[in-house]
Scaffold this motif. Structure first.
Motif, PDB file in Angstrom:
ATOM      1  N   PRO A 179     -26.236  79.351  87.457  1.00  0.00           N
ATOM      2  CA  PRO A 179     -24.917  79.066  87.465  1.00  0.00           C
ATOM      3  C   PRO A 179     -23.849  79.330  87.708  1.00  0.00           C
ATOM      4  CG  PRO A 179     -26.721  79.093  85.869  1.00  0.00           C
ATOM      5  CD  PRO A 179     -26.917  79.239  86.567  1.00  0.00           C
ATOM      6  N   LYS A 180     -23.931  81.140  87.845  1.00  0.00           N
ATOM      7  CA  LYS A 180     -22.781  81.611  88.840  1.00  0.00           C
ATOM      8  C   LYS A 180     -21.991  81.213  90.080  1.00  0.00           C
ATOM      9  CE  LYS A 180     -23.433  85.990  89.418  1.00  0.00           C
ATOM     10  NZ  LYS A 180     -24.716  87.419  88.815  1.00  0.00           N
ATOM     11  N   THR A 181     -23.000  80.209  90.805  1.00  0.00           N
ATOM     12  CA  THR A 181     -22.587  79.781  91.539  1.00  0.00           C
ATOM     13  C   THR A 181     -21.225  78.923  91.814  1.00  0.00           C
ATOM     14  OG1 THR A 181     -24.896  79.945  93.220  1.00  0.00           O
ATOM     15  CG2 THR A 181     -23.272  79.124  94.107  1.00  0.00           C
ATOM     16  N   LEU A 182     -21.485  78.161  91.042  1.00  0.00           N
ATOM     17  CA  LEU A 182     -20.811  77.422  90.131  1.00  0.00           C
ATOM     18  C   LEU A 182     -19.578  77.656  89.323  1.00  0.00           C
ATOM     19  CD1 LEU A 182     -23.411  75.253  88.464  1.00  0.00           C
ATOM     20  CD2 LEU A 182     -22.294  74.404  90.377  1.00  0.00           C
ATOM     21  N   GLY A 183     -18.709  79.303  89.500  1.00  0.00           N
ATOM     22  CA  GLY A 183     -17.639  79.274  89.775  1.00  0.00           C
ATOM     23  C   GLY A 183     -17.358  79.077  87.882  1.00  0.00           C
ATOM     24  N   ASP A 184     -15.691  78.774  88.330  1.00  0.00           N
ATOM     25  CA  ASP A 184     -15.118  77.788  86.590  1.00  0.00           C
ATOM     26  C   ASP A 184     -15.360  76.770  86.729  1.00  0.00           C
ATOM     27  OD1 ASP A 184     -13.920  80.405  86.453  1.00  0.00           O
ATOM     28  OD2 ASP A 184     -11.810  79.631  87.301  1.00  0.00           O
ATOM     29  N   HIS A 185     -16.019  76.208  87.594  1.00  0.00           N
ATOM     30  CA  HIS A 185     -16.750  74.645  87.485  1.00  0.00           C
ATOM     31  C   HIS A 185     -17.316  75.038  85.893  1.00  0.00           C
ATOM     32  CE1 HIS A 185     -14.048  73.779  89.969  1.00  0.00           C
ATOM     33  NE2 HIS A 185     -14.808  74.559  91.120  1.00  0.00           N
ATOM     34  N   TRP A 186     -18.320  75.388  86.032  1.00  0.00           N
ATOM     35  CA  TRP A 186     -19.512  75.581  84.511  1.00  0.00           C
ATOM     36  C   TRP A 186     -18.771  76.762  83.539  1.00  0.00           C
ATOM     37  CZ3 TRP A 186     -23.937  73.653  83.875  1.00  0.00           C
ATOM     38  CH2 TRP A 186     -24.312  73.993  83.029  1.00  0.00           C
ATOM     39  N   ASP A 187     -19.339  75.932  82.015  1.00  0.00           N
ATOM     40  CA  ASP A 187     -18.247  76.637  81.014  1.00  0.00           C
ATOM     41  C   ASP A 187     -19.625  77.125  80.319  1.00  0.00           C
ATOM     42  OD1 ASP A 187     -19.776  74.347  79.820  1.00  0.00           O
ATOM     43  OD2 ASP A 187     -17.846  73.609  78.897  1.00  0.00           O
ATOM     44  N   GLY A 188     -20.782  77.157  80.807  1.00  0.00           N
ATOM     45  CA  GLY A 188     -21.824  77.640  80.555  1.00  0.00           C
ATOM     46  C   GLY A 188     -23.153  76.211  79.561  1.00  0.00           C
TER      47      GLY A 188
END
Length: 306
Positions: A179-188
């Motif tokens: 998930p960290k790789t996705l940056g701001d595109h991932w909200d949790g």
């Protein structure tokens, strides 16, 4: 890419020992980025499924507007509970297809369809977990082609015992990413990027996976763990990505056909035939592929014993 087998011989091993293994894999990732270790070019065409088999594959239907369309096309009311209680089925997880492996079907008349989805892989999840706490158990994210045989579904569901024949082997993207790789595109709990589905070179749709997702992955995981724990390596799917705004197209042929029925009274677009090619991919805002491409062609089944 570089060899990581001395840290984790398989991805399942990494998931089973995540707290100990993940920091070592992150350190190796940084070494690869800085070319501090021996590397080779990664060819996604050589990649197998991130998990060639899994202890569990449970697929939700988080985009409820998609379900509403299905029912509307056959003039059926949708229960209000569908907006508050997720739908989910348990699929076959013993032999996933590779991301560029052919989709094999015995009969074209079975209604061969693709379903472009997002999925997450979790570590050990305790039974009865809340949706908020469930998000912390998401370790990896990937894409899915949940192959469906649409014309086999009605008879199976009429038996009141769920899917089996209508859901052959699914396939996943070449890469599963943190998930960290996705940056701001991932909200949790949601991935806010368009998911592209291209059939025979024609874009069928690119709806945004983070829009109109009624149940996020935390809710889906919590639902799956309501009466049982989930072991490390369990895969949870989002269901077909679908937006209320249909200008972005669709992520499965069933939805395309539903819209045609609503508009004209009849479906026009056929399901996939032998020789058809489906590609599923997600790109970041720079146009770079995040997970690699699912790229599959439908082929007839040839019984080796016949």
């Amino acid at each position: 890419c570089c060899v990581a087998g001395y840290i984790a011989p398989t991805l399942q091993y990494a998931l089973d020992n995540w707290e100990r293994v993940a920091p070592k894999l992150e350190a190796l990732y940084r070494d690869v980025e800085h070319q501090a270790v021996p590397c080779e070019r990664f060819h996604e065409r050589d990649a197998l499924s991130p998990l060639p088999r899994a202890y569990q594959w449970a697929d939700g239907s988080a985009y409820v507007n998609h379900i509403e369309l299905v029912r509307k096309a056959r003039s059926a009311e949708m229960p209000e509970s569908f907006w508050t209680d997720p739908l989910m089925y348990q699929g076959g997880s013993d032999c996933f297809l590779g991301p560029q492996e052919d989709i094999i079907a015995t009969d074209e008349t079975w209604g061969i369809d693709f379903e472009a989805e997002v999925a997450v892989i979790v570590d050990d999840v305790p039974m009865g977990i809340s949706a908020k706490k469930a998000k912390k158990h998401i370790k990896l994210v990937m894409l899915v082609n949940d192959v469906s045989l649409r014309n086999l579904i009605p008879e199976e569901l009429s038996k009141g015992f769920g899917f089996y024949h209508a859901k052959p082997s699914s396939s996943f993207s070449p890469l599963a990413v943190s998930p960290k790789t996705l940056g701001d595109h991932w909200d949790g709990g949601k991935l806010h990027l368009p998911l592209r589905a291209t059939l025979n070179g024609m874009l069928i749709g690119q709806p945004n996976a983070g829009v109109d997702m009624t149940f996020d992955f935390g809710q889906l995981i919590s639902h799956a763990a309501k009466t049982r724990p989930l072991c490390a390596g369990t895969i949870i799917g989002s269901g077909t990505v679908s937006n209320i705004d249909k200008s972005k197209g669709s992520c499965c042929l069933a939805e395309v056909r539903m819209l045609e029925v609503i508009a004209t009274g009849n479906p026009i677009t056929p399901f996939m035939q032998y020789g058809d090619n489906i590609q599923i991919e997600m790109q970041n805002t720079l146009g770079q592929s995040i997970f690699g491409k699912i790229d599959q062609t439908v082929r007839p089944y040839k019984n080796p014993r016949s």
